[in-house]
Design a protein around this motif. Structure first.
Motif, PDB file in Angstrom:
ATOM      1  N   MET A 140     -24.911  10.281  11.325  1.00 24.77           N
ATOM      2  CA  MET A 140     -25.606   9.872  12.549  1.00 24.77           C
ATOM      3  C   MET A 140     -25.882   8.375  12.527  1.00 24.77           C
ATOM      4  SD  MET A 140     -29.451  11.126  13.597  1.00 24.77           S
ATOM      5  CE  MET A 140     -30.611  10.028  14.418  1.00 24.77           C
ATOM      6  N   VAL A 141     -26.300   7.876  11.364  1.00 24.69           N
ATOM      7  CA  VAL A 141     -26.594   6.450  11.230  1.00 24.69           C
ATOM      8  C   VAL A 141     -25.343   5.615  11.497  1.00 24.69           C
ATOM      9  CG1 VAL A 141     -27.141   4.654   9.552  1.00 24.69           C
ATOM     10  CG2 VAL A 141     -28.548   6.708   9.681  1.00 24.69           C
ATOM     11  N   GLY A 142     -24.221   6.025  10.899  1.00 23.69           N
ATOM     12  CA  GLY A 142     -22.978   5.276  11.079  1.00 23.69           C
ATOM     13  C   GLY A 142     -22.564   5.216  12.546  1.00 23.69           C
ATOM     14  N   SER A 143     -22.606   6.358  13.213  1.00 23.44           N
ATOM     15  CA  SER A 143     -22.200   6.381  14.624  1.00 23.44           C
ATOM     16  C   SER A 143     -23.108   5.487  15.454  1.00 23.44           C
ATOM     17  CB  SER A 143     -22.273   7.807  15.164  1.00 23.44           C
ATOM     18  OG  SER A 143     -21.498   8.669  14.371  1.00 23.44           O
ATOM     19  N   LYS A 144     -24.387   5.577  15.182  1.00 19.79           N
ATOM     20  CA  LYS A 144     -25.327   4.787  15.968  1.00 19.79           C
ATOM     21  C   LYS A 144     -25.119   3.288  15.759  1.00 19.79           C
ATOM     22  CE  LYS A 144     -29.845   5.355  17.528  1.00 19.79           C
ATOM     23  NZ  LYS A 144     -31.290   5.418  17.269  1.00 19.79           N
ATOM     24  N   LEU A 145     -24.984   2.932  14.487  1.00 21.90           N
ATOM     25  CA  LEU A 145     -24.864   1.500  14.184  1.00 21.90           C
ATOM     26  C   LEU A 145     -23.586   0.919  14.746  1.00 21.90           C
ATOM     27  CD1 LEU A 145     -26.292   1.051  10.597  1.00 21.90           C
ATOM     28  CD2 LEU A 145     -27.288   0.475  12.796  1.00 21.90           C
ATOM     29  N   ALA A 146     -22.514   1.705  14.794  1.00 16.37           N
ATOM     30  CA  ALA A 146     -21.260   1.197  15.355  1.00 16.37           C
ATOM     31  C   ALA A 146     -21.470   0.743  16.799  1.00 16.37           C
ATOM     32  CB  ALA A 146     -20.188   2.274  15.287  1.00 16.37           C
ATOM     33  N   ARG A 147     -22.483   1.296  17.435  1.00 18.89           N
ATOM     34  CA  ARG A 147     -22.776   0.907  18.822  1.00 18.89           C
ATOM     35  C   ARG A 147     -23.813  -0.202  18.919  1.00 18.89           C
ATOM     36  NH1 ARG A 147     -24.732   5.601  19.669  1.00 18.89           N
ATOM     37  NH2 ARG A 147     -23.295   7.331  19.276  1.00 18.89           N
ATOM     38  N   THR A 148     -24.721  -0.266  17.963  1.00 21.46           N
ATOM     39  CA  THR A 148     -25.909  -1.110  18.184  1.00 21.46           C
ATOM     40  C   THR A 148     -26.088  -2.253  17.193  1.00 21.46           C
ATOM     41  OG1 THR A 148     -27.323   0.184  16.719  1.00 21.46           O
ATOM     42  CG2 THR A 148     -27.069   0.995  18.975  1.00 21.46           C
ATOM     43  N   VAL A 195     -17.093   4.265  16.483  1.00 15.66           N
ATOM     44  CA  VAL A 195     -18.211   5.191  16.385  1.00 15.66           C
ATOM     45  C   VAL A 195     -17.891   6.405  15.494  1.00 15.66           C
ATOM     46  CG1 VAL A 195     -19.691   6.744  17.695  1.00 15.66           C
ATOM     47  CG2 VAL A 195     -19.122   4.488  18.608  1.00 15.66           C
ATOM     48  N   GLU A 196     -16.789   7.079  15.818  1.00 12.97           N
ATOM     49  CA  GLU A 196     -16.452   8.294  15.071  1.00 12.97           C
ATOM     50  C   GLU A 196     -16.137   7.969  13.616  1.00 12.97           C
ATOM     51  OE1 GLU A 196     -16.716  11.244  16.439  1.00 12.97           O
ATOM     52  OE2 GLU A 196     -17.267  10.326  18.360  1.00 12.97           O
ATOM     53  N   ILE A 197     -15.322   6.917  13.440  1.00 17.25           N
ATOM     54  CA  ILE A 197     -14.874   6.561  12.086  1.00 17.25           C
ATOM     55  C   ILE A 197     -16.060   6.184  11.209  1.00 17.25           C
ATOM     56  CG2 ILE A 197     -13.385   5.050  10.755  1.00 17.25           C
ATOM     57  CD1 ILE A 197     -11.580   6.330  12.532  1.00 17.25           C
ATOM     58  N   ALA A 198     -16.934   5.365  11.735  1.00 16.89           N
ATOM     59  CA  ALA A 198     -18.072   4.914  10.927  1.00 16.89           C
ATOM     60  C   ALA A 198     -18.890   6.109  10.466  1.00 16.89           C
ATOM     61  CB  ALA A 198     -18.935   3.941  11.727  1.00 16.89           C
ATOM     62  N   GLY A 199     -19.144   7.032  11.384  1.00 11.63           N
ATOM     63  CA  GLY A 199     -19.890   8.226  11.021  1.00 11.63           C
ATOM     64  C   GLY A 199     -19.159   9.039   9.972  1.00 11.63           C
ATOM     65  N   ALA A 200     -17.868   9.249  10.190  1.00 10.23           N
ATOM     66  CA  ALA A 200     -17.083  10.069   9.261  1.00 10.23           C
ATOM     67  C   ALA A 200     -17.027   9.412   7.879  1.00 10.23           C
ATOM     68  CB  ALA A 200     -15.680  10.268   9.817  1.00 10.23           C
ATOM     69  N   LEU A 201     -16.862   8.103   7.858  1.00  7.74           N
ATOM     70  CA  LEU A 201     -16.770   7.411   6.567  1.00  7.74           C
ATOM     71  C   LEU A 201     -18.079   7.549   5.789  1.00  7.74           C
ATOM     72  CD1 LEU A 201     -14.827   4.090   7.237  1.00  7.74           C
ATOM     73  CD2 LEU A 201     -14.065   6.134   6.016  1.00  7.74           C
ATOM     74  N   LEU A 202     -19.194   7.397   6.484  1.00  4.13           N
ATOM     75  CA  LEU A 202     -20.473   7.523   5.782  1.00  4.13           C
ATOM     76  C   LEU A 202     -20.671   8.948   5.295  1.00  4.13           C
ATOM     77  CD1 LEU A 202     -23.151   5.242   7.444  1.00  4.13           C
ATOM     78  CD2 LEU A 202     -22.854   5.713   5.024  1.00  4.13           C
ATOM     79  N   TYR A 203     -20.304   9.905   6.134  1.00  3.39           N
ATOM     80  CA  TYR A 203     -20.411  11.298   5.711  1.00  3.39           C
ATOM     81  C   TYR A 203     -19.591  11.530   4.448  1.00  3.39           C
ATOM     82  CZ  TYR A 203     -20.224  16.391   5.896  1.00  3.39           C
ATOM     83  OH  TYR A 203     -20.336  17.711   5.581  1.00  3.39           O
ATOM     84  N   GLU A 204     -18.343  11.079   4.487  1.00  3.52           N
ATOM     85  CA  GLU A 204     -17.460  11.291   3.342  1.00  3.52           C
ATOM     86  C   GLU A 204     -17.958  10.531   2.114  1.00  3.52           C
ATOM     87  OE1 GLU A 204     -15.351  13.485   3.095  1.00  3.52           O
ATOM     88  OE2 GLU A 204     -15.360  14.058   5.222  1.00  3.52           O
ATOM     89  N   HIS A 205     -18.510   9.360   2.337  1.00  3.93           N
ATOM     90  CA  HIS A 205     -19.024   8.562   1.221  1.00  3.93           C
ATOM     91  C   HIS A 205     -20.127   9.315   0.484  1.00  3.93           C
ATOM     92  CE1 HIS A 205     -20.603   5.243  -1.115  1.00  3.93           C
ATOM     93  NE2 HIS A 205     -21.760   5.328  -0.499  1.00  3.93           N
ATOM     94  N   VAL A 206     -21.040   9.878   1.251  1.00  2.00           N
ATOM     95  CA  VAL A 206     -22.149  10.602   0.622  1.00  2.00           C
ATOM     96  C   VAL A 206     -21.635  11.865  -0.058  1.00  2.00           C
ATOM     97  CG1 VAL A 206     -24.311  11.806   1.041  1.00  2.00           C
ATOM     98  CG2 VAL A 206     -23.829   9.670   2.227  1.00  2.00           C
ATOM     99  N   MET A 207     -20.724  12.559   0.596  1.00  2.00           N
ATOM    100  CA  MET A 207     -20.210  13.789  -0.007  1.00  2.00           C
ATOM    101  C   MET A 207     -19.382  13.469  -1.261  1.00  2.00           C
ATOM    102  SD  MET A 207     -21.564  16.213   1.605  1.00  2.00           S
ATOM    103  CE  MET A 207     -20.838  17.831   1.850  1.00  2.00           C
TER     104      MET A 207
END
Lengths: 247, 247
Positions: free
Chosen positions: A106-114, A205-217
């Motif tokens: 969620m953070v990644g997607s949001k930040l990609a916009r803001t 937006v999508e990529i940033a969120g996915a990358l952060l998700y994958e990074h944590v996992m």
DNA sequence: CATCTGTAGATTGTCAACAATATACAGAAA
DNA sequence: TTTCTGTATATTGTTGACAATCTACAGATG
């Protein structure tokens, strides 16, 4: 004139201190610090009298602080037996990582916009310092920078409830880390951080969120491996004052 | 023989009760219930003596319970002034909805992979009851079923940390709802629930997550509208015992 | 020897009293 | 009247004492 401003300012500061610094809050902060620093390791028993004596207060505020810390997940209370620093089992660490991954997505997607230029600069500065820490082989410094990097991301997302929830989860993971002494694989981790910052910067937006998700996992995967390796080596040595967990 | 089994069983049950039921826990449950039921509305002041008298205990356990409730976000403590049921401002409700949307997205994706036939049956049963509640125009029943539907989803996801975090957020949102009396637009909401269950059933990981995310965010939108409408009508009447929030 | 039982000491759970602070209100002053 | 000031009251913050419970260990019992 300027001295008066200073006086007023320090006066307001002191007042602000007094406003929130009941003995209960003092005790809570102090005990939390002892736990986070490792002075009170997972499994350790918290003796009310000892803590009260150390802080120079009576048991009342200490007990109130302990009940608050119980809600934050840092300690476990057993009636008539005492309060213990929580030992996070691997299964729970798993759950926390998964939850944290969703939050960071969620953070990644949001930040990609803001995200702003200034914030990006801060992120890149942290990444640069991480490079140096890796080059020096300074694990502690890297770990601290890693925490700051993710903390900054969450902060920049501008959702205080999210930030508070995240903080709580990271605190518990920290507890788990003290249990296992597990360490990340640094070079991989750094590269992922760079990719994340880039995706955010280019507004994907999508990529940033996915990358952060994958990074944590992925971080969870590395944790699991390190945990399994250490588990075999050292065996389940249990700190003093701890009773069988079977219940 | 069977009576002996029964005796042992009830004995173990009573023992389990005694294990966790310190007066502090009793007080916490009781106060939480009073808040959730609306007997203690947002902004209300919690008098320690009164609560202690009602529960038939001294102030010590009550204070410990209040410190715990502070951490769960249900009450706010002002030093030397007292404890108040929290009033969630619209901005914070916004943040909570956004966070909750991210959590439910995770839930949707996960369930699309893992849900069982029995769980699906439960979901469809709840949706059926919602239809009936809507047909009757029974808002309260619908609201309760809505809570149970989302609660079931979260539960089925099988992540206890997630469930606990979710519960906490919903509690706070409930507090906000008491403030504004905002209500959802039911027919729309029911349709969305059906779509969500279908997406999960057919294993569409991305879709299920996205639908749940959008459902919660749409719910936030409806909340905002209802809030704005009521805000104009009734004005910012502040309950007794409450001081200006400006600090 | 192993296991049980009972007692002494330590620790937690609860309470009641006291101190510190905030609130409400009456009376004075403008 | 309005505003300020001082005092009485109520409420919270903190403490120390006592009761209930658990833990450790010595001696009894098989």
């Amino acid at each position: 004139m300027s001295s008066m401003v200073a006086r007023v300012s320090t006066g307001a500061f002191a007042l602000e201190l007094l406003r929130s610094h009941s003995l209960t809050n003092l005790a809570r902060q102090e005990i939390e610090q002892k736990i986070m620093s490792g002075e009170l390791p997972p499994g350790a028993k918290l003796n009310e009298n000892t803590l009260a004596a150390q802080l120079g207060v009576s048991r009342g505020p200490v007990r109130e602080a302990l009940r608050a810390l119980e809600q934050t997940g840092l300690v476990r209370v057993e009636k008539n037996r005492g309060v213990f620093v929580r030992q996070i089992p691997i299964e729970e660490a798993d759950e926390i990582y998964e939850l944290r991954a969703a939050l960071e997505q969620m953070v990644g997607s949001k930040l990609a916009r803001t995200i702003t230029r200034g914030q990006l600069k801060e992120l890149h500065a942290l990444i640069g310092q991480m490079d140096q820490a890796v080059a020096r082989g300074d694990l502690d410094a890297y770990h601290s920078l890693n925490l700051r990097f993710h903390g900054a991301l969450v902060e920049f997302a501008g959702n205080r409830k999210l930030a508070e929830t995240y903080r709580r989860l990271v605190n518990e993971l920290n507890l788990f880390r003290k249990n296992t002494l597990a360490q990340d694989h640094l070079p991989t981790s750094v590269r992922e951080h760079r990719n994340i910052a880039d995706a955010i910067e280019s507004g994907k937006v999508e990529i940033a969120g996915a990358l952060l998700y994958e990074h944590v996992m992925a971080s969870r995967e590395r944790m699991r491996i390190a945990h399994a390796a250490l588990g075999k080596a050292s065996g389940p040595a249990r700190p003093a004052g701890e009773r069988s967990a079977g219940r």
